[in-house]
Design an enzyme around this catalytic site. Structure first.
Site, mmCIF file in Angstrom:
data_model
loop_
_atom_site.group_PDB
_atom_site.id
_atom_site.type_symbol
_atom_site.label_atom_id
_atom_site.label_comp_id
_atom_site.label_asym_id
_atom_site.label_seq_id
_atom_site.Cartn_x
_atom_site.Cartn_y
_atom_site.Cartn_z
ATOM 1 N N LYS A 112 0.762 -0.912 0.206
ATOM 2 C CA LYS A 112 0.015 -0.345 0.018
ATOM 3 C C LYS A 112 0.676 1.510 0.133
ATOM 4 C CE LYS A 112 -3.906 -2.068 1.720
ATOM 5 N NZ LYS A 112 -3.822 -3.388 1.802
HETATM 6 C C1 LIG Z 1 -4.200 -4.573 0.912
HETATM 7 C C2 LIG Z 1 -3.671 -5.661 0.935
HETATM 8 C C3 LIG Z 1 -4.059 -7.121 -0.132
HETATM 9 C C4 LIG Z 1 -5.524 -6.869 -0.900
HETATM 10 O O1 LIG Z 1 -5.052 -5.848 -1.625
HETATM 11 P P1 LIG Z 1 -5.872 -4.892 -2.555
HETATM 12 O O2 LIG Z 1 -6.429 -4.408 -3.365
HETATM 13 O O3 LIG Z 1 -7.682 -4.717 -1.321
HETATM 14 O O4 LIG Z 1 -7.142 -6.553 -3.469
HETATM 15 C C5 LIG Z 1 -3.405 -7.668 0.166
HETATM 16 N N1 LIG Z 1 -1.734 -7.851 1.193
HETATM 17 C C6 LIG Z 1 -1.702 -6.498 2.144
HETATM 18 C C7 LIG Z 1 -0.571 -7.288 2.423
HETATM 19 C C8 LIG Z 1 -2.974 -5.747 1.584
HETATM 20 O O5 LIG Z 1 -2.127 -4.817 2.765
#
Ligand SMILES: *Cc1c(COP(=O)(O)O)cnc(C)c1O
Length: 465
Positions: A112
């Site tokens: 993120k």
């Molecule tokens: C947010 C997140 C996901 C999922 O991503 P999306 O874009 O919501 O599908 C997967 N793995 C981790 C570690 C995350 O923080």
């Protein structure tokens, strides 16, 4: 570049407006009216570019003339300076034609950071120009909150309030948020659960009357278009590193809200040869049921070892459905309205459109732990539980063993010590060196009763001048 709503009944926006908006007023999500297209020759000419130079090529058309080229380049260069690896998104080989791309080299050790580091800087730039201040409010059960805080801590035009359920996030995750002591960062520990936090945020967005007149709330969850845009870049980066665009590649993506993998779909629509996209889910498998058997019904939430993928509904899936329904906003509106209250199926045509590029697989808790153990035994590479789900799904449903399969490694294993130790790893995995003092740093957060009035009072009393 103009942005339109997936439900077809909201006014089109430019990039600056879409940056400051969450949901469209008709309940839809914003998508570009048309996508930039890159020829094979143009993509091939980008081989060897640094991550930030490539990011500029891909992001520039989405921003249009809202930000000058020079300013945008400076913002992007600054965004990825804090990533620990010189490659920003390094590839690691597990086996013949099997790779993981490490997207956890940023400040909070999860993918993120790629989007939220950029979003914070874009917002601050635009707000400065508008002489405007905004308030970010979000609820977190872990990764989003810390990534948003790290992305916005230097933004003088943003006050950020992140709600987390008191005593219900892991200590690493809490400390990643509460040890950021900048004046504009406010952590609120709500005496309730995650749903209580999320309901308060939703209610606050729907009725912003508690804020002074010159302030508005901005969303930092993945419905914000700029987050998706930032994530398109690493699909091109990985493909170029492994012989693209002359050679097609495939991706497997640990999926929750469908933001990350939707960016891969966009990369393919923009001209990148992608053979297959694997939607990897945990026990919360609405996407797997939909893609494998057209069962698009809600099931109750299950708490798993991969908490960042624990979802009931994947909000960004609507963006894909918009294309699969021939960009018919009315059809999407009708489907999503019925979806609220009844069991629905996609139309035959939409269902077959989804399946052209996407496959899916759901990985159980036991299989997740086994995958961490097996990959570690075979290669001495330690996966976190989210990335393990991606690797296992890729192994289960890949279409061609002759095409490089890249799993996006979305988090560092040190964030999820319990799952890693269940897999037989002998101790808690070490935090990266730059974070090794996390448990010694001062924390600051406010514990507040599960009462929206008290939360609003705290926010209003702590806004910057
Ligand atoms: C947010 C997140 C996901 C999922 O991503 P999306 O874009 O919501 O599908 C997967 N793995 C981790 C570690 C995350 O923080």
């Amino acid at each position: 570049m103009k942005y339109i709503s997936t439900r077809g009944q909201a006014p089109a926006l430019n990039f600056e407006q879409v940056l400051l908006t969450g949901l469209a007023p008709d309940g839809g999500l914003y998508v570009p009216e048309s996508l930039p297209q890159f020829s094979q020759e143009e993509i091939a000419s980008w081989a060897g570019l640094d991550y930030t130079d490539l990011a500029y090529k891909i992001i520039k058309p989405f921003v249009g003339d809202c930000i000058s080229g020079d300013e945008l380049k400076t913002i992007i260069d600054d965004t990825y300076v804090d990533f620990r690896h010189p490659s920003v998104a390094p590839l690691v080989q597990l086996d013949k034609n099997e790779w993981v791309m490490e997207l956890f080299q940023g400040p909070t050790l999860a993918f993120k950071d790629f989007a939220l580091q950029l979003l914070g800087r874009l917002l601050d730039y635009v707000l400065e120009r508008r002489h405007q201040k905004v308030v970010i409010m979000g609820a977190t059960s872990g990764d989003t909150g810390s990534a948003a805080i790290q992305g916005c801590k230097r933004c003088s035009n943003i006050d950020i309030f992140i709600l987390h359920p008191y005593h219900r996030v892991s200590e690493v995750q809490r400390r990643q948020m509460t040890t950021v002591l900048e004046q504009n960062i406010h952590n609120i520990a709500v005496q309730g659960n995650f749903d209580d936090c999320q309901s308060m945020v939703k209610a606050s967005f729907n009725n912003q009357g508690f804020l002074p007149e010159d302030r508005q709330l901005v969303a930092v969850n993945s419905i914000n278009w700029a987050r998706i845009m930032a994530q398109i870049v690493y699909y091109f980066y990985a493909a170029l590193a492994l012989g693209g665009p002359m050679r097609p590649v495939a991706f497997s993506v640990p999926t929750g809200n469908f933001g990350d993998i939707y960016a891969g779909y966009l990369a393919s629509k923009m001209g990148l040869p992608i053979d297959q996209l694997v939607v990897a889910t945990n026990t919360n498998d609405i996407l797997h049921r939909c893609i494998s058997s057209n069962d698009f019904t809600k099931h109750p939430l299950v708490h798993t070892l991969s908490p960042s993928m624990d979802i009931v509904v994947s909000s960004n899936f609507e963006r894909l459905l918009f294309d699969c329904y021939g960009r018919d906003g009315e059809a999407v509106n009708e489907l999503m309205t019925r979806f609220q209250t009844e069991d629905v199926k996609l139309s035959e045509e939409a269902f077959s459109n989804v399946r052209k590029l996407f496959d899916s697989y759901t990985v159980s808790e036991q299989e997740t732990v086994q995958t961490i153990a097996k990959v570690y035994d075979d290669t001495e590479y330690l996966l976190d539980p989210h990335s393990a789900i991606g690797v296992q799904a890729a192994r289960s449903v890949r279409r061609s063993s002759g095409i490089p399969m890249i799993t996006l490694a979305t988090a560092h294993p040190a964030k999820f010590p319990d799952a890693v130790m269940q897999a037989g790893y002998p101790h808690k995995p070490d935090l990266p060196h730059h974070m090794s003092d996390l448990f010694m740093l001062e924390e600051r957060y406010e514990v507040i009763d599960n009462d929206i009035g008290l939360v609003h009072d705290f926010m209003v009393n702590n806004l910057s001048a």
